[in-house]
Scaffold this motif. Structure first.
Motif, PDB file in Angstrom:
ATOM      1  N   SER A 143       0.843  -1.190   0.000  1.00  0.00           N
ATOM      2  CA  SER A 143       0.000   0.000   0.000  1.00  0.00           C
ATOM      3  C   SER A 143       0.882   1.246   0.000  1.00  0.00           C
ATOM      4  N   ARG A 144       0.326   2.342  -0.464  1.00  0.00           N
ATOM      5  CA  ARG A 144       1.009   3.636  -0.449  1.00  0.00           C
ATOM      6  C   ARG A 144       0.141   4.627   0.323  1.00  0.00           C
ATOM      7  N   SER A 145       0.791   5.510   1.058  1.00  0.00           N
ATOM      8  CA  SER A 145       0.033   6.508   1.808  1.00  0.00           C
ATOM      9  C   SER A 145       0.815   7.811   1.853  1.00  0.00           C
ATOM     10  N   SER A 146       0.067   8.882   2.039  1.00  0.00           N
ATOM     11  CA  SER A 146       0.633  10.221   2.153  1.00  0.00           C
ATOM     12  C   SER A 146      -0.042  10.924   3.313  1.00  0.00           C
ATOM     13  N   LEU A 147       0.752  11.470   4.205  1.00  0.00           N
ATOM     14  CA  LEU A 147       0.240  12.107   5.415  1.00  0.00           C
ATOM     15  C   LEU A 147       0.854  13.491   5.547  1.00  0.00           C
ATOM     16  N   SER A 148       0.047  14.483   5.858  1.00  0.00           N
ATOM     17  CA  SER A 148       0.567  15.822   6.125  1.00  0.00           C
ATOM     18  C   SER A 148      -0.163  16.410   7.319  1.00  0.00           C
ATOM     19  N   SER A 149       0.586  17.064   8.178  1.00  0.00           N
ATOM     20  CA  SER A 149       0.047  17.647   9.398  1.00  0.00           C
ATOM     21  C   SER A 149       0.680  19.013   9.617  1.00  0.00           C
ATOM     22  N   SER A 150      -0.158  20.046   9.714  1.00  0.00           N
ATOM     23  CA  SER A 150       0.311  21.402  10.010  1.00  0.00           C
ATOM     24  C   SER A 150      -0.340  21.852  11.305  1.00  0.00           C
ATOM     25  N   ASN A 151       0.483  22.253  12.280  1.00  0.00           N
ATOM     26  CA  ASN A 151      -0.004  22.554  13.621  1.00  0.00           C
ATOM     27  C   ASN A 151       0.423  23.958  14.045  1.00  0.00           C
ATOM     28  N   LEU A 152      -0.541  24.808  14.269  1.00  0.00           N
ATOM     29  CA  LEU A 152      -0.284  26.106  14.893  1.00  0.00           C
ATOM     30  C   LEU A 152      -0.491  25.951  16.395  1.00  0.00           C
ATOM     31  N   TYR A 153       0.472  26.405  17.194  1.00  0.00           N
ATOM     32  CA  TYR A 153       0.310  26.275  18.637  1.00  0.00           C
ATOM     33  C   TYR A 153       0.723  27.556  19.352  1.00  0.00           C
ATOM     34  N   LEU A 154       0.090  27.772  20.483  1.00  0.00           N
ATOM     35  CA  LEU A 154       0.403  28.866  21.397  1.00  0.00           C
ATOM     36  C   LEU A 154       0.582  28.287  22.782  1.00  0.00           C
ATOM     37  N   ASN A 155       1.580  28.758  23.508  1.00  0.00           N
ATOM     38  CA  ASN A 155       1.766  28.341  24.895  1.00  0.00           C
ATOM     39  C   ASN A 155       2.277  29.532  25.688  1.00  0.00           C
ATOM     40  N   ASP A 156       1.558  29.873  26.744  1.00  0.00           N
ATOM     41  CA  ASP A 156       1.916  31.036  27.559  1.00  0.00           C
ATOM     42  C   ASP A 156       2.192  30.593  28.992  1.00  0.00           C
ATOM     43  N   GLU A 157       3.305  31.051  29.552  1.00  0.00           N
ATOM     44  CA  GLU A 157       3.677  30.740  30.922  1.00  0.00           C
ATOM     45  C   GLU A 157       3.856  32.055  31.670  1.00  0.00           C
ATOM     46  N   TYR A 158       3.028  32.273  32.684  1.00  0.00           N
ATOM     47  CA  TYR A 158       2.939  33.558  33.373  1.00  0.00           C
ATOM     48  C   TYR A 158       3.222  33.365  34.851  1.00  0.00           C
ATOM     49  N   GLN A 159       4.206  34.109  35.352  1.00  0.00           N
ATOM     50  CA  GLN A 159       4.531  34.075  36.776  1.00  0.00           C
ATOM     51  C   GLN A 159       3.868  35.275  37.440  1.00  0.00           C
ATOM     52  N   VAL A 160       2.773  35.001  38.188  1.00  0.00           N
ATOM     53  CA  VAL A 160       2.013  36.068  38.835  1.00  0.00           C
ATOM     54  C   VAL A 160       2.844  36.718  39.916  1.00  0.00           C
ATOM     55  N   ASN A 161       3.477  35.913  40.736  1.00  0.00           N
ATOM     56  CA  ASN A 161       4.376  36.395  41.778  1.00  0.00           C
ATOM     57  C   ASN A 161       5.342  35.271  42.108  1.00  0.00           C
ATOM     58  N   GLU A 162       6.066  35.391  43.220  1.00  0.00           N
ATOM     59  CA  GLU A 162       7.061  34.376  43.554  1.00  0.00           C
ATOM     60  C   GLU A 162       6.443  33.013  43.838  1.00  0.00           C
ATOM     61  N   ARG A 163       5.143  33.004  44.193  1.00  0.00           N
ATOM     62  CA  ARG A 163       4.496  31.746  44.550  1.00  0.00           C
ATOM     63  C   ARG A 163       3.677  31.124  43.417  1.00  0.00           C
ATOM     64  N   LEU A 164       3.038  31.948  42.629  1.00  0.00           N
ATOM     65  CA  LEU A 164       2.024  31.465  41.701  1.00  0.00           C
ATOM     66  C   LEU A 164       2.489  31.577  40.254  1.00  0.00           C
ATOM     67  N   ARG A 165       2.363  30.461  39.535  1.00  0.00           N
ATOM     68  CA  ARG A 165       2.638  30.424  38.103  1.00  0.00           C
ATOM     69  C   ARG A 165       1.430  29.831  37.388  1.00  0.00           C
ATOM     70  N   LEU A 166       1.024  30.457  36.284  1.00  0.00           N
ATOM     71  CA  LEU A 166      -0.095  29.992  35.478  1.00  0.00           C
ATOM     72  C   LEU A 166       0.374  29.769  34.053  1.00  0.00           C
ATOM     73  N   ASP A 167      -0.256  28.856  33.346  1.00  0.00           N
ATOM     74  CA  ASP A 167       0.068  28.672  31.936  1.00  0.00           C
ATOM     75  C   ASP A 167      -1.132  28.115  31.197  1.00  0.00           C
ATOM     76  N   ALA A 168      -1.167  28.340  29.915  1.00  0.00           N
ATOM     77  CA  ALA A 168      -2.241  27.836  29.060  1.00  0.00           C
ATOM     78  C   ALA A 168      -1.693  27.664  27.658  1.00  0.00           C
ATOM     79  N   GLY A 169      -2.282  26.725  26.913  1.00  0.00           N
ATOM     80  CA  GLY A 169      -1.810  26.467  25.560  1.00  0.00           C
ATOM     81  C   GLY A 169      -2.923  25.947  24.680  1.00  0.00           C
ATOM     82  N   ALA A 170      -2.716  26.053  23.376  1.00  0.00           N
ATOM     83  CA  ALA A 170      -3.682  25.553  22.402  1.00  0.00           C
ATOM     84  C   ALA A 170      -2.937  25.143  21.142  1.00  0.00           C
TER      85      ALA A 170
END
Length: 835
Positions: free
Chosen positions: A505-532
């Motif tokens: 068999s023969r196959s062809s696969l293509s994948s294009s991925n746009l991604y965002l990832n944010d890492e936020y340090q609110v203060n010395e104790r708290l870090r938040l992050d989110a991605g898509a």
């Protein structure tokens, strides 16, 4: 079993109690660097693992394990050497919650995570230096080897794994190679074993002037298998090299890896008494195999004539990978990074596979015309004869009462001989831009994968053989009253040509991925992050059609049989036509969000939610969601990571190739898992350390759909509620004696795997088992070290799988069945010189 559960509950309760006590004692403390005042710091403290900076699953490149809001594990070179993994899959046992089935040999093993059904590599992506080896991880371990050039292994379970790679929603396991950029350094390792290993590893690299650096590494080895297959199983190796240049605000490097390696695939072995599995009489469950010099070279047929399936060539891999890495800081705020790799991959999987469980039976049953249509046909074709068994090589004929002498136990079986081809051209590239401010790191990237492939089992055969260590092939023949052979059903043991399909068999696969990832340090104790991540996916395939043809030379001019061998008359063959598969393009998204809070200088907690999927070529994607709550604690020689998780697999797909079909029948359903992953390390004394890692989980499955050629024959009401081959508990405890003056260590490792179900119907239980490993390392001099490891010291027989060719219900009509057992006791040792 109850004792094991009580032990686990006690250990986890102790860890939680310690966390609670320390929170009460330390509440309100500031957040300086972690406490590292444990006694015996000459051997490294228990805090080290939580303070390691991890790059996998993160885009800021600055977070430690303690500060991370994902379930992350880091294993350095010392951890890998202590484990002495015989395969890449074996190294994955260092990851809590990872169920590994490494009984197939060095390559093509199975692994799963967080309660997902076993038997494949679903939802787990294998990467090298941050790039997935292939889009689908199958066969990745044929070129991703355990070698001295691997610096460390990092693994992220859930969370950002579904954002920063493809098809890795469950986990990303990233093997990071050595890149020596400063003073020249290297290492040479010699490895041997009690099963004939002769191996040399070498790496060397460093600065070569004016900002330039370069290096190389690789290995070569020959080795017999732990199981006695009758010939040299593994031979070959790989070579890698790199060259790069650093300047004030950037770096660029190129690398190449060439693999020419051969491995043996260890097929399932014969057992009896499903309620209390034991090897069949005369078969060694620890070291026996149904591979042999006699069945190692066989000849299949396709449209090009005869094809050689050669186990001496084994799983033959030839691959060349060329990659690059670029990084430049544009200014104080922006950094651009790009890395990519092109791989030209050729794999020919010469192997023996078992047929269904009903094919494992007595010779008398196999020759009974009342229950075997092919025997009826043979007796009709050669009237006045009696069916008999004949050894292909020996010529010995077994009939009547002598059938009890076949194999020494009266048993025989059908197997498959195949040369599965996988020829791939794969290109992967990851381009990203990171914007960094005082408290935030935002990364936007484009990850692309393009792959063309040819694959197929053209030239496979179904053949008859003995059931014993190193078996011989058998023919089914028709004998007259004088015992003379007048006709044959089989030809040199072949019962059927191309039961597993024709053509490539023969196959062809293509994948294009746009991604965002944010890492936020609110203060010395708290870090938040989110991605898509948003993926645009396209898959097309051309699958060969087959037609039954007359084998050239099989008939006389008058139309009669030319050789009185029935199997040589007709066969399925590729007819030149293809079925075209193209479901068009599709778009799918993954999201995640999490946060980490430092309660005090010793205790951190985190929470995470993620939602992702796995692409299944032309089939609908399988969606998965994770919810996690975790805690990490470290103080005075004690560290712990606990992660409570809930897994929600939507429309999970699994399949079987049922007898008579050339395409698989697929079953879909939902899986819910609740569990707790844990990693604990305690150093109660200056020269003693105890490690405990594992998972306790409870999973359930609800069947919703069946599709494929045999869908009408599958009774969904008979299928079970527990995913296949997924244990409720899986843990390892390792007490270690540390030698004075950093001279080395002695350790004992106890590994427990809970019971699992081998089949979707939950009718066949794979019993719980445990193994015991022992090992030692000793520093002979500052530059010379010795490592010694014994696996499965007690020669336990533990079953990692049943028979994947048995369909959705594995209970056989008789008491015999196929299963794959872990390897018997084996020893490996190495001598490493650093320079």
């Amino acid at each position: 079993m109850k004792n094991h559960k009580r032990f686990l509950l006690s250990a986890i309760t102790l860890a939680v109690w310690a966390l609670t006590q320390q929170v009460q004692a330390q509440d309100g403390a500031a957040v300086p660097s972690p406490d590292s005042s444990a006694s015996g710091t000459d051997q490294g403290t228990a805090d080290d693992k939580l303070n390691k900076v991890v790059v996998t699953g993160s885009t800021s490149l600055k977070r430690t394990v303690r500060e991370s809001s994902v379930a992350v594990t880091s294993a350095d070179r010392a951890d890998l050497d202590r484990k002495s993994p015989r395969s890449t899959a074996s190294a994955l046992e260092l990851i809590p919650g990872m169920m590994v089935e490494d009984s197939g040999g060095e390559v093509s093993n199975n692994y799963t995570v967080r309660g997902l059904a076993g038997g494949g590599q679903n939802f787990v992506q294998l990467s090298e230096d941050g790039l997935p080896v292939f889009y689908h991880p199958g066969l990745a371990d044929t070129i991703l080897k355990q070698e001295l050039s691997i610096d460390r292994m990092e693994a992220v379970r859930g969370g950002t794994s579904g954002i920063l790679t493809v098809n890795g929603a469950g986990a990303t396991v990233n093997f990071i190679t050595v890149r020596s950029k400063e003073e020249p350094e290297g290492a040479l390792r010699l490895t041997g074993s009690d099963y004939g290993t002769k191996r040399i590893d070498l790496r060397y690299g460093g600065a070569i002037g004016n900002g330039w650096y370069a290096g190389f590494g690789g290995f070569y080895r020959t080795s017999d298998s732990v199981r006695d297959i009758g010939f040299t199983a593994d031979h070959g190796g790989l070579l890698r090299a790199y060259v790069g240049r650093k300047w004030g605000d950037g770096e660029f490097s190129v690398n190449v890896k060439v693999v020419n390696d051969h491995n043996t695939f260890l097929l399932p072995t014969p057992f009896q008494n499903p309620s209390n599995p034991q090897p069949v009489p005369g078969f060694n469950g620890n070291y026996g195999t149904l591979l042999s010099a006699d069945n190692g070279v066989q000849y299949g047929r396709n449209t090009n004539g005869l094809q050689t399936n050669d186990l001496n060539d084994g799983i033959a891999t030839k691959s060349t990978s060329i990659g690059y890495n670029f990084e430049k800081r544009l200014n104080d705020a922006f950094t651009v990074r790009s890395k990519g790799r092109y791989t030209d991959f050729k794999n020919e999987f010469n192997s023996i596979f078992t047929f269904d469980n009903n094919s494992l039976r007595t010779a008398a049953d196999r020759l009974n015309p009342a229950s075997n249509a092919d025997i009826q046909a043979m007796l009709k074709r050669f009237p006045g004869t009696t069916p008999a068994i004949r050894g292909v090589a020996s010529g010995v004929i077994y009939s009547g009462a002598k059938l009890a002498d076949v194999s020494g136990n009266g048993l025989l079986t059908d197997n498959i001989s195949a040369k599965n081809r996988a020829y791939r051209q794969n290109f992967v590239n990851d381009l990203s831009l990171t914007w960094t401010t005082a408290g935030n790191s935002l990364t936007a990237g484009l990850l692309t994968v393009d792959q063309n492939e040819q694959n197929g089992n053209d030239g496979n055969t179904r053949f008859l053989g003995e059931v014993k260590n190193n078996p011989a092939r058998l023919d089914i023949v028709a004998i007259d009253a004088a015992g003379k052979v007048v006709g044959q059903l089989t030809d040199k043991s072949v019962l059927e040509y191309n039961p597993w399909g024709v053509g490539l068999s023969r196959s062809s696969l293509s994948s294009s991925n746009l991604y965002l990832n944010d890492e936020y340090q609110v203060n010395e104790r708290l870090r938040l992050d989110a991605g898509a991540r948003l993926e645009h996916f396209r898959y097309r395939a051309w699958r060969p059609q087959g037609s039954v043809v007359t084998i050239p030379g099989s008939t006389r001019p008058d139309g009669g049989d030319a050789d009185n061998i029935m199997v040589n008359n007709t066969m399925p063959a590729f007819n030149g036509q293809y079925d075209y598969v193209d479901n068009g393009s599709s778009n799918h998204s993954s999201v995640t969000a999490g946060g980490n809070y430092l309660i005090n200088d010793n205790l951190a907690v985190y929470a995470r939610y993620s939602k992702s999927y796995q692409a299944n070529n032309e089939n609908p994607v399988t969606r998965i969601g994770f919810g996690e709550l975790g805690a990490r604690y470290q103080r005075r020689g004690f560290s712990a990571s606990l992660t409570a998780f809930r897994t929600n697999f939507k429309d999970y797909q699994f399949s079987r190739l049922l007898e008579g079909d050339t395409l698989e029948t697929r079953v879909g359903g939902d899986i819910i898992v609740n569990g707790l992953e844990y990693e604990l390390q305690w150093k109660p004394l200056r020269y003693a350390r105890i490690n405990l890692s594992g998972v306790v989980q409870k999973s359930s499955m609800n069947i919703k759909s069946v599709n494929g050629p045999s869908a009408a024959t599958v009774n969904t009401a008979s299928l079970g509620s527990h995913p296949e081959r997924s244990p409720d508990q899986n843990y390892t405890i390792t007490p270690t004696l540390l030698l004075p003056d950093n001279k080395g260590e002695l350790y004992l490792s106890y590994h427990q795997v809970g019971k699992r179900y081998a089949d979707a119907a939950n009718s066949f239980v794979l019993p719980a088992y445990h193994t015991l490993d022992v090992g030692a390392s000793y520093q002979l001099s500052p530059a010379l070290s010795l490592n010694f490891n014994v696996q499965n010291l007690t020669n336990t027989i533990g079953l990692t799988e049943g028979n994947p060719r048995a369909g959705f219900t594995e209970v056989a009509s008789g008491k015999y069945f196929f299963a794959r057992a872990i390897l018997g006791r084996n020893m490996q040792f190495s001598l490493t010189a650093s320079f």
